[in-house]
Design a protein around this motif. Structure first.
Motif, PDB file in Angstrom:
ATOM      1  N   THR A   1     -30.880  17.835  21.453  1.00 15.90           N
ATOM      2  CA  THR A   1     -29.848  16.935  20.930  1.00 15.90           C
ATOM      3  C   THR A   1     -30.523  15.722  20.293  1.00 15.90           C
ATOM      4  O   THR A   1     -31.367  15.067  20.924  1.00 15.90           O
ATOM      5  N   ARG A   2     -30.145  15.431  19.099  1.00 15.99           N
ATOM      6  CA  ARG A   2     -30.716  14.300  18.360  1.00 15.99           C
ATOM      7  C   ARG A   2     -29.793  13.090  18.481  1.00 15.99           C
ATOM      8  O   ARG A   2     -28.611  13.195  18.235  1.00 15.99           O
ATOM      9  N   ARG A   3     -30.368  11.967  18.848  1.00 14.56           N
ATOM     10  CA  ARG A   3     -29.581  10.749  19.031  1.00 14.56           C
ATOM     11  C   ARG A   3     -29.453  10.005  17.711  1.00 14.56           C
ATOM     12  O   ARG A   3     -30.453   9.726  17.036  1.00 14.56           O
ATOM     13  N   VAL A   4     -28.216   9.673  17.359  1.00 12.46           N
ATOM     14  CA  VAL A   4     -27.921   8.989  16.100  1.00 12.46           C
ATOM     15  C   VAL A   4     -27.078   7.757  16.404  1.00 12.46           C
ATOM     16  O   VAL A   4     -26.117   7.814  17.173  1.00 12.46           O
TER      17      VAL A   4
ATOM     18  N   LEU B   1     -21.758  15.100  11.783  1.00 14.57           N
ATOM     19  CA  LEU B   1     -22.636  15.212  12.948  1.00 14.57           C
ATOM     20  C   LEU B   1     -21.927  15.900  14.104  1.00 14.57           C
ATOM     21  O   LEU B   1     -22.516  16.721  14.814  1.00 14.57           O
TER      22      LEU B   1
ATOM     23  N   TYR C   1     -26.046  16.772  17.672  1.00 14.02           N
ATOM     24  CA  TYR C   1     -26.282  15.335  17.605  1.00 14.02           C
ATOM     25  C   TYR C   1     -25.428  14.605  18.637  1.00 14.02           C
ATOM     26  O   TYR C   1     -24.285  14.989  18.915  1.00 14.02           O
TER      27      TYR C   1
ATOM     28  N   ALA D   1     -23.932  11.053  18.716  1.00  9.99           N
ATOM     29  CA  ALA D   1     -23.732   9.894  17.850  1.00  9.99           C
ATOM     30  C   ALA D   1     -23.008   8.784  18.595  1.00  9.99           C
ATOM     31  O   ALA D   1     -22.084   9.039  19.378  1.00  9.99           O
TER      32      ALA D   1
ATOM     33  N   ASP E   1     -33.262   9.258  16.786  1.00 14.46           N
ATOM     34  CA  ASP E   1     -33.701  10.157  15.733  1.00 14.46           C
ATOM     35  C   ASP E   1     -33.322   9.571  14.379  1.00 14.46           C
ATOM     36  O   ASP E   1     -34.138   9.531  13.464  1.00 14.46           O
ATOM     37  N   THR E   2     -32.064   9.101  14.272  1.00 16.30           N
ATOM     38  CA  THR E   2     -31.556   8.633  12.986  1.00 16.30           C
ATOM     39  C   THR E   2     -30.671   7.412  13.178  1.00 16.30           C
ATOM     40  O   THR E   2     -29.855   7.359  14.091  1.00 16.30           O
TER      41      THR E   2
ATOM     42  N   THR F   1     -25.217  13.133   4.800  1.00 16.77           N
ATOM     43  CA  THR F   1     -25.329  13.628   6.168  1.00 16.77           C
ATOM     44  C   THR F   1     -25.475  15.144   6.201  1.00 16.77           C
ATOM     45  O   THR F   1     -26.220  15.689   7.034  1.00 16.77           O
TER      46      THR F   1
ATOM     47  N   ASP G   1     -32.569  19.247   9.204  1.00 19.10           N
ATOM     48  CA  ASP G   1     -32.831  19.393  10.643  1.00 19.10           C
ATOM     49  C   ASP G   1     -32.584  20.808  11.147  1.00 19.10           C
ATOM     50  O   ASP G   1     -33.372  21.349  11.936  1.00 19.10           O
TER      51      ASP G   1
END
Length: 319
Positions: A2-5, A25, A31, A33, A64-65, A162, A169
C-alpha cells in the motif's frame, strides 16, 4: 504494497483538484490517501464544501506521493507562508510530489521547479512564467513529469495526472481499469494540448483579420502562406504581420501551424495515417508533421495515434 499518499488542501481549494485524484487512488485500491492541511482540522473549498478532519503536517510520516491541490488565489496572490511551510515539510518526506492546476505555484515558490519543465492551467501559465522565470513553463501540456515532480493543467487534468501515476506504479491495465470504472478517457497523454488554437486565441478585432482566420480554420490545408494571405487581404506582407502581432500576439506562420496541428490531431483521432494526416492538415510532409508534434506537444504523431486513436474505436488507415 500500500502506497501512502497525502493531498495537501487549504481554505479556498478547488474541490475537483482534490476529489478527482482521490477517487482515482481509491479505485486503484493500492493507495492509502489522506487529506492534510497546514493547521489540520476542517478546511472549506472554494465552492463551500467543508473537508473535515484533515491532518496537520507533523502527523504525517514518510510518503510515497504528495499531491498539492490548486486554487485561483495561489496564482493571484501567491501561496502564504503557512502553506509553503507545510508543503516544504511534506515534500521532504515524499518520494515524489505532484501538483494539480495552480498547485504548481507552491512548488515554484519553494524553488523546487527551478530549471525544470512544468505546466499549470493555461489561464495562469503566463503568470507562473513571469513570477518564476527559472521554471520552464509549458502552457499547452496536460501534465509533465520532470524528475520527482509532476505538474498538471487545470482542474480535471488532475485525473489524467493521477491515472499516469497509477499506470507508472501498477501498470497500464490497472490504470485502464480505473478509467473504465470512472468512465473517463484514460489515454490522454501528457503531450495532448489543453485547448485548441481556435479556442485559445482571442478573436481578431478587425474584420480583415477575422475573415482571414476564419478561412484558415475552415480549410487549414489550403495555401495560407504569408504572400497568399496578404494578397487575399489586399495588404502588404509586412502590414499583415503587424496585424497578427497586434491582435493575436503571434506571427501568421506560427498561428497557421497551430491551426494545422489542431487539425492533424483530430485527423489522427479519426483514424488517418501519418502521411494522410500531414497532407490533409496542410503540414505537408511526414517530417514537418513530426517536427510540429515534437515542438508543441512533446510527442510523435505515431505515439499520439497509438495512445489515442484506438480508444476512439476508429480504424487506423495509412501509415
Amino acid at each position: 504494497m500500500t502506497r501512502r499518499v497525502a493531498l495537501l488542501v487549504f481554505d479556498g481549494v478547488t474541490l475537483l483538484d482534490v476529489s478527482g485524484p482521490m477517487e482515482v487512488l481509491h479505485q486503484a485500491g493500492a493507495y492509502e490517501a489522506q487529506l492534510v492541511s497546514p493547521a489540520g482540522g476542517a478546511v472549506t473549498a472554494s465552492n463551500g464544501v467543508v473537508l473535515g478532519a484533515t491532518a496537520p503536517p507533523e502527523a504525517v510520516g514518510p510518503l510515497d506521493t504528495l499531491v498539492i491541490a490548486g486554487a485561483d488565489h495561489l496564482a493571484a496572490a501567491g501561496p502564504d507562508e503557512e502553506l509553503l511551510t507545510a508543503a516544504g515539510r511534506l515534500t521532504a518526506q515524499a518520494r515524489r510530489t505532484a501538483s494539480v492546476c495552480s498547485g504548481a505555484f507552491v512548488l515554484a515558490a519553494l524553488g523546487l521547479l527551478d530549471g525544470r519543465r512544468a505546466t499549470t492551467h493555461w489561464r495562469h501559465a503566463r503568470t507562473l512564467a513571469l513570477r518564476h522565470p527559472r521554471v520552464r513553463v509549458e502552457p499547452d501540456a496536460l501534465h509533465i513529469a520532470d524528475g520527482p515532480f509532476h505538474t498538471s493543467a487545470g482542474i480535471s487534468a488532475g485525473i489524467d495526472l493521477t491515472l499516469a501515476l497509477v499506470e507508472h506504479d501498477l501498470g497500464a491495465e490497472a490504470a485502464r481499469a480505473v478509467a473504465r470504472e470512472l468512465v473517463v478517457f484514460m489515454q490522454r497523454p501528457g503531450g495532448q494540448s489543453q485547448f485548441s488554437t481556435a479556442l485559445a486565441t482571442p478573436p481578431a478585432r478587425s474584420d480583415l483579420l477575422r475573415t482571414l482566420t476564419d478561412a484558415v480554420l475552415a480549410d487549414p490545408a489550403a495555401d495560407h502562406g504569408l504572400p497568399a494571405m496578404a494578397a487575399a487581404a489586399a495588404v502588404s506582407t509586412r502590414h499583415l504581420g503587424r496585424l497578427f502581432q497586434a491582435e493575436l500576439g503571434t506571427t501568421p506562420a506560427r498561428w497557421v501551424e497551430r491551426v494545422r496541428l489542431d487539425r492533424a490531431q483530430q485527423l489522427l483521432l479519426d483514424g488517418h495515417g501519418v502521411t494522410a494526416t500531414a497532407r490533409l492538415s496542410g503540414l505537408g510532409s511526414d517530417e514537418t508533421l513530426r517536427r510540429a508534434f515534437a515542438r508543441h506537444l512533446g510527442t510523435t504523431p505515431s505515439e499520439f495515434r497509438e495512445r489515442f486513436g484506438s480508444a476512439q474505436g476508429a480504424p487506423v488507415s495509412g501509415r
